[in-house]
Motif scaffolding. Sequence first.
Motif, PDB file in Angstrom:
ATOM      1  N   VAL A 115       3.514   2.849  11.097  1.00  0.00           N
ATOM      2  CA  VAL A 115       2.991   2.565   9.754  1.00  0.00           C
ATOM      3  C   VAL A 115       4.391   1.680   9.166  1.00  0.00           C
ATOM      4  N   ALA A 116       5.440   2.034   9.265  1.00  0.00           N
ATOM      5  CA  ALA A 116       6.637   1.738   8.589  1.00  0.00           C
ATOM      6  C   ALA A 116       6.848   0.278   8.849  1.00  0.00           C
ATOM      7  N   GLN A 117       6.267  -0.005  10.151  1.00  0.00           N
ATOM      8  CA  GLN A 117       6.437  -1.447  10.669  1.00  0.00           C
ATOM      9  C   GLN A 117       5.639  -2.590   9.849  1.00  0.00           C
ATOM     10  N   SER A 118       4.620  -1.946   9.166  1.00  0.00           N
ATOM     11  CA  SER A 118       3.606  -2.956   8.619  1.00  0.00           C
ATOM     12  C   SER A 118       4.107  -3.431   7.534  1.00  0.00           C
ATOM     13  N   LEU A 163       1.552   4.131  20.797  1.00  0.00           N
ATOM     14  CA  LEU A 163       1.700   3.270  19.723  1.00  0.00           C
ATOM     15  C   LEU A 163       2.967   2.391  19.710  1.00  0.00           C
ATOM     16  N   PRO A 164       4.114   2.955  20.434  1.00  0.00           N
ATOM     17  CA  PRO A 164       5.239   1.766  20.666  1.00  0.00           C
ATOM     18  C   PRO A 164       4.808   0.551  21.345  1.00  0.00           C
ATOM     19  N   ARG A 165       3.734   0.747  22.132  1.00  0.00           N
ATOM     20  CA  ARG A 165       3.133  -0.370  22.994  1.00  0.00           C
ATOM     21  C   ARG A 165       2.327  -1.399  22.129  1.00  0.00           C
ATOM     22  N   MET A 166       1.757  -0.687  21.119  1.00  0.00           N
ATOM     23  CA  MET A 166       0.470  -1.533  20.201  1.00  0.00           C
ATOM     24  C   MET A 166       1.183  -2.869  19.529  1.00  0.00           C
ATOM     25  N   LYS A 167       0.791  -3.960  19.557  1.00  0.00           N
ATOM     26  CA  LYS A 167       1.075  -5.176  18.953  1.00  0.00           C
ATOM     27  C   LYS A 167       0.665  -5.260  17.474  1.00  0.00           C
ATOM     28  N   ASN A 168      -0.749  -4.613  17.262  1.00  0.00           N
ATOM     29  CA  ASN A 168      -1.271  -4.843  15.940  1.00  0.00           C
ATOM     30  C   ASN A 168      -0.725  -4.086  14.734  1.00  0.00           C
ATOM     31  N   ASP A 169      -0.771  -4.553  13.717  1.00  0.00           N
ATOM     32  CA  ASP A 169      -0.386  -4.007  12.419  1.00  0.00           C
ATOM     33  C   ASP A 169      -1.520  -2.574  12.529  1.00  0.00           C
ATOM     34  N   ILE A 170      -0.960  -1.278  12.578  1.00  0.00           N
ATOM     35  CA  ILE A 170      -1.888  -0.019  12.512  1.00  0.00           C
ATOM     36  C   ILE A 170      -2.693  -0.249  11.016  1.00  0.00           C
ATOM     37  N   LEU A 171      -1.984  -0.638  10.196  1.00  0.00           N
ATOM     38  CA  LEU A 171      -2.644  -0.514   8.991  1.00  0.00           C
ATOM     39  C   LEU A 171      -3.963  -1.526   8.813  1.00  0.00           C
ATOM     40  N   GLU A 172      -3.701  -2.588   9.316  1.00  0.00           N
ATOM     41  CA  GLU A 172      -5.103  -3.608   9.428  1.00  0.00           C
ATOM     42  C   GLU A 172      -6.244  -2.891  10.332  1.00  0.00           C
ATOM     43  N   VAL A 173      -5.711  -2.308  11.358  1.00  0.00           N
ATOM     44  CA  VAL A 173      -6.745  -1.757  12.351  1.00  0.00           C
ATOM     45  C   VAL A 173      -7.556  -0.408  11.517  1.00  0.00           C
ATOM     46  N   VAL A 174      -6.665   0.374  10.972  1.00  0.00           N
ATOM     47  CA  VAL A 174      -7.069   1.469  10.414  1.00  0.00           C
ATOM     48  C   VAL A 174      -8.178   1.051   9.256  1.00  0.00           C
ATOM     49  N   MET A 185       0.935  -1.139  -0.122  1.00  0.00           N
ATOM     50  CA  MET A 185      -0.016  -0.150   0.178  1.00  0.00           C
ATOM     51  C   MET A 185       0.944   1.241  -0.062  1.00  0.00           C
ATOM     52  N   LYS A 186       0.488   2.226  -0.474  1.00  0.00           N
ATOM     53  CA  LYS A 186       0.972   3.635  -0.694  1.00  0.00           C
ATOM     54  C   LYS A 186       0.192   4.335   0.479  1.00  0.00           C
ATOM     55  N   VAL A 187       0.989   5.067   1.450  1.00  0.00           N
ATOM     56  CA  VAL A 187       0.190   5.641   2.517  1.00  0.00           C
ATOM     57  C   VAL A 187       0.725   7.051   2.627  1.00  0.00           C
ATOM     58  N   LEU A 188      -0.322   7.975   2.897  1.00  0.00           N
ATOM     59  CA  LEU A 188       0.041   9.304   2.955  1.00  0.00           C
ATOM     60  C   LEU A 188      -0.376   9.723   4.473  1.00  0.00           C
ATOM     61  N   ILE A 189       0.457  10.620   5.051  1.00  0.00           N
ATOM     62  CA  ILE A 189       0.081  10.908   6.602  1.00  0.00           C
ATOM     63  C   ILE A 189       0.241  12.498   6.519  1.00  0.00           C
ATOM     64  N   VAL A 190      -0.780  12.989   7.029  1.00  0.00           N
ATOM     65  CA  VAL A 190      -1.027  14.479   7.115  1.00  0.00           C
ATOM     66  C   VAL A 190      -0.936  14.878   8.198  1.00  0.00           C
ATOM     67  N   GLY A 191       0.221  15.881   8.349  1.00  0.00           N
ATOM     68  CA  GLY A 191       0.875  16.314   9.875  1.00  0.00           C
ATOM     69  C   GLY A 191       2.370  16.643   9.865  1.00  0.00           C
ATOM     70  N   SER A 192       2.804  17.087  10.926  1.00  0.00           N
ATOM     71  CA  SER A 192       4.058  17.521  11.067  1.00  0.00           C
ATOM     72  C   SER A 192       4.882  17.230  12.511  1.00  0.00           C
ATOM     73  N   GLY A 193       4.107  16.633  13.143  1.00  0.00           N
ATOM     74  CA  GLY A 193       4.603  16.667  14.714  1.00  0.00           C
ATOM     75  C   GLY A 193       5.091  15.530  15.163  1.00  0.00           C
ATOM     76  N   GLY A 194       5.378  15.407  16.415  1.00  0.00           N
ATOM     77  CA  GLY A 194       5.857  14.287  17.151  1.00  0.00           C
ATOM     78  C   GLY A 194       4.938  12.899  17.067  1.00  0.00           C
ATOM     79  N   ARG A 195       3.418  13.523  17.187  1.00  0.00           N
ATOM     80  CA  ARG A 195       2.844  12.385  16.852  1.00  0.00           C
ATOM     81  C   ARG A 195       2.613  11.861  15.281  1.00  0.00           C
ATOM     82  N   GLU A 196       2.646  12.483  14.411  1.00  0.00           N
ATOM     83  CA  GLU A 196       2.765  12.052  13.124  1.00  0.00           C
ATOM     84  C   GLU A 196       4.154  11.339  12.902  1.00  0.00           C
TER      85      GLU A 196
END
Length: 423
Positions: free
Chosen positions: A19-22, A297-308, A1-12
């Motif tokens: 996302v890169a782990q997926s 997020l560092p403690r989340m086990k799931n693939d974030i793209l699957e959840v999203v 998948m090609k993914v676009l993230i919108v934002g520019s802070g620590g959260r993003e």
Amino acid sequence: MKVLIVGSGGREHAIAWKVAQSPKAEKIYCAPGNAGIEEYAQCVDIGAMEFEKLADFAQEKGIDLTIVGMDDPLVGGIVDVFEAKGLKVFGPRKNAAILEGSKAFSKDLMKKYGIPTAAYENFDDPKAALAYLEQAKFPIVLKADGLALGKGVLICDSLEEAKEGVQSIMMDKKFGSAGNTMVIEEFMTGREVSVLSFVDGKTIKTMTSAQDHKRAQDGDQGLNTGGMGTFSPSPFYTEEVDEFCRRHIYQATVDAMAKEGREFKGIIFFGLMLTENGPRVLEYNARFGDPEAQVVLPRMKNDILEVVEACIDGTLDQIDLQFEDNAAVCVVLASKGYPVSYEKGFVIHGLEKFKEKDGYYVFHAGTKKTEKGIVTNGGRVLGVTAKGEDLKAARANAYEAVKLVEFENKYYRNDIGKAIDEA
Ligand code: AMP
Ligand code: GLY
């Protein structure tokens, strides 16, 4: 998948890292991004409020999924613009992002559906607000209705202070049109907890809890900031509290939004206060917390793209959301003088040291790449996160990690996570 993230802070940055782990992530873009996000994503120079340009870019590049990190574009309707062009996007539509975008709306929603929150009144006439204050009990809380960078909340100890608050919010428009309407709310006391959740319109799955530290200085002194550090989980978020919130707050909020014709898909962030009379909702946000995302997020086990994708497809009930049985602490490294005034442009040393250390992360908030190297470029510069087997270990690791990076005017709180000693 090609993914676009919108934002520019620590959260993003935390979202981009996750996302890169997926294994599903083929290519990641971030608009506008920052110097740290570049490690995982190609940063694109389009602002988060430039909806048409962002959507055109997504079409051009064949983006399969866009994840919106920030509140302003969500409240402004970015999701509607993307959907109108047939683009897949994660976040609430404008008519649902109002849950964060209008405090008056969210208070009325909670009242209508019996969701526990502080007693309040909404005002769009400053004279009526002033008259109400004449017979009010103090302290009392004034809130600008709209988005105000987390600064639109005033806790007033006296009638005089409250009158000044009405003047600055509603008449002088210190927060612009965010102050056209104001909420006056009962003052509550208790510990604060942040609970983030994934929502698919019907089903809600909560993430592990976290706690923010909003004040600039140790001992919760000084001005309110965007957040000076977080820890996760909160030891005060007990099973009993969780059960209460499940019964009275989480699903009730999702159902209320659906009943109002404002189906919510995305992240609901519940800002809770654990009062003597039980948990109460302080506020809702329609996105991940910053810096809560940097510990959750560092403690989340799931693939974030699957959840999203499950949120977008309405199949979140089939996801088993899991978190590691450990803890994480994030200490924000800011520029001295934040949140008032500070200098920028100092070279940051030591960022590479994090690559060698498992369970240590450095998320960029305000940084910029220059010929000299990566330099400070904001009030909050970096979020240093470390995991540990429990909160105390994570805290010790995080404060070790703080020493790995150096820049001129580096400032941070020394007591992030101190509250865990009282648990
Ligand atoms: P909010 O943006 O609504 O979360 O408010 C920002 C901060 O103000 C919260 O994190 C609390 O620390 C404080 N606050 C908001 N509402 C209240 C309240 N009703 N009573 C006491 N403190 C509050
Ligand atoms: N850390 C609080 C927020 O993201 O609003």
